[in-house]
Design an enzyme around this catalytic site. Sequence first.
Site, PDB file in Angstrom:
ATOM      1  N   GLU A  95      -5.082  -9.176   2.017  1.00  0.00           N
ATOM      2  CA  GLU A  95      -5.863  -8.896   3.225  1.00  0.00           C
ATOM      3  C   GLU A  95      -7.319  -8.980   2.824  1.00  0.00           C
ATOM      4  OE1 GLU A  95      -4.996  -4.920   4.669  1.00  0.00           O
ATOM      5  OE2 GLU A  95      -2.886  -5.373   5.022  1.00  0.00           O
TER       6      GLU A  95
ATOM      7  N   GLU B 191       0.813  -1.224   0.000  1.00  0.00           N
ATOM      8  CA  GLU B 191       0.000   0.000   0.000  1.00  0.00           C
ATOM      9  C   GLU B 191       0.841   1.267   0.000  1.00  0.00           C
ATOM     10  OE1 GLU B 191      -3.114   0.051   2.898  1.00  0.00           O
ATOM     11  OE2 GLU B 191      -3.963  -1.826   2.168  1.00  0.00           O
TER      12      GLU B 191
END
Length: 472
Positions: A260, A158
């Site tokens: 995730e 990210e």
Amino acid sequence: MVSFASFVGLLFLVGFARCANDTNSSAINITGNAFFNSATGERFYIRGVDYQPGGSSNLTDPLASPTICRRDIPVFQELGINTIRVYTVDNSLDHQECMEMLQHAGIYLILDVNTPDSSISRSNPNCSYNTDYLQSIFATVDAFANYDNVLGFFAGNEVINQVNNTYTAPYVKSVVRDMKRYIRTRGYRRIPVGYSAADISSNRQLVAEYFNCGDDADARIDMFGVNDYSWCGRSSFQVSGYSTKMQIYQDYSVPIFLSEFGCNEVPSSRPFTEIGSIYSSRMSSVFSGGLVYEYSNEDNRYGLVQIESETEVTRLPDFYNLKYEYGNTSNPSGGGGYSTSNDHSSCPDYDAGTWEANNTIPEMPSAASAYFRSGAGAAQGTGFLTQDSCYNDASDNDDDSSSSSSSSSSSSSSSSSTSSAASSSGISSSSATPSSSSSSSRESSSSSRGSAAVLETPLFFQIICEMFNMMF
Ligand SMILES: *[C@@H]1O[C@H](CO)[C@@H](O)[C@H](O)[C@H]1NC(C)=O
Ligand SMILES: *[C@@H]1O[C@H](CO)[C@@H](O)[C@H](O)[C@H]1NC(C)=O
Ligand SMILES: *[C@@H]1O[C@H](CO)[C@@H](O)[C@H](O)[C@H]1NC(C)=O
Ligand SMILES: *[C@@H]1O[C@H](CO)[C@@H](O)[C@H](O)[C@H]1NC(C)=O
Ligand SMILES: *[C@@H]1O[C@H](CO)[C@@H](O)[C@H](O)[C@H]1NC(C)=O
Ligand SMILES: *[C@@H]1O[C@H](CO)[C@@H](O)[C@H](O)[C@H]1NC(C)=O
Ligand SMILES: *[C@@H]1O[C@H](CO)[C@@H](O)[C@H](O)[C@H]1NC(C)=O
Ligand SMILES: *[C@@H]1O[C@H](CO)[C@@H](O)[C@H](O)[C@H]1NC(C)=O
């Protein structure tokens, strides 16, 4: 009469048969857009959890503590997982005992190589991409590359976490390239290197394409993780948007998985009904499973278990729901419709305001080439502040003669890395999805239970296996 030599020979034969059949720990290979167990040839689907007890506020390396591993690995086995993802380790510590325990339990590791202090900075990516930084991540590769149960490394998590910081992408892509070259040059197994992306609708597809495009195969990722919280509660393949993701990624040439998942915007415990979809033939042609966020309950309340002490956890309702869903969901049969015919992506064009990443990526800082020749050298651990070390590169004026030992002194000269300089560590404080929201740990309460041995392999075979592994 059986001679001593033939007795030893027999031991090795037994050891060989036993070890060769220990398919639990065989390396995972990639063919086309899927993972395979290199020993059995079976398709491998990640059934995993994200694992960083303590979260970002109390960073501890869970793989450096045999006590913690003895506490958690039996819980992983009860849950029925085959993979964990760890966001930050301390590369200066010893991981052998935990890695072997994981190996014997048939559990693979996906490891993020960054730390909050040693990662690509969003506020000044060019400066943070420097020789000290590469020393840090290469030393992490050195610390883990010899374990067969390392499924892969993430070069970043990210780093692009907003509409407006796509300009960081070229630096992360350079890191992918440098890691792949380092792994090859150092003669390690070809461990996959990937990127774990935040789910941002404006650049979701662009990120996927960018990291898998261009003529330089070294700069293209080997696997792509998406952090995706779109399935909430008792949703469905259509309603969650999973069906749309299937279309977006249908032609992708490398394995994709959910690095995730597990939306917690639900009234009580998470039912995890997405498991039935993820491991179905509806998704297996594109997705290779995923990792639930996350094992331990931290402040952001995504936990499957509550950590009570160094030796005890309490299983939460989410744990039992997830265990049930895994138990009731088998993998698609055969190859699951995987593909070997997709070509790598074409590169997205630079587009101001939307995709501000050039397809010409930065060259590796020249001093880092010393690590290719002699390894990264002494590991500096998690406190190694590298985000401002470009100033060292600039003043070094060096010719390749710099060695890893220079990096320890340089760390002290870096100015403090501010927390606003967000980092690519998975648990940094300002990214898009829960892995990055800060989570604080709780004090461990003392507990009575001693550690229990989890190694099921009899000692005899363990010794044989170790001798065998040392020889080959
Ligand atoms: C390997 O182990 C499995 C069960 O664990 C057994 O069924 C199989 O026969 C073994 N194969 C060999 C070659 O020993
Ligand atoms: C598959 O794995 C084996 C064992 O680790 C390795 O020797 C082989 O090179 C791998 N093949 C590919 C295509 O990566
Ligand atoms: C392989 O993994 C399974 C499932 O985790 C476990 O039950 C089994 O004992 C493991 N076998 C070996 C040889 O470690
Ligand atoms: C990106 O946008 C966020 C708000 O959405 C803002 O806080 C941040 O400063 C912006 N970053 C840049 C580099 O413009
Ligand atoms: C297990 O999953 C199947 C679908 O794969 C479903 O039909 C069945 O109801 C589930 N079992 C239970 C007890 O929920
Ligand atoms: C992109 O790279 C080209 C060289 O290939 C360069 O001319 C151009 O200025 C770069 N654009 C940006 C925005 O960095
Ligand atoms: C990036 O940093 C290097 C040295 O650290 C410098 O030589 C180069 O000019 C910088 N590039 C940009 C685009 O700022
Ligand atoms: C951080 O975690 C360690 C190891 O679990 C624990 O011993 C310590 O008390 C924790 N510190 C804080 C401030 O929570």
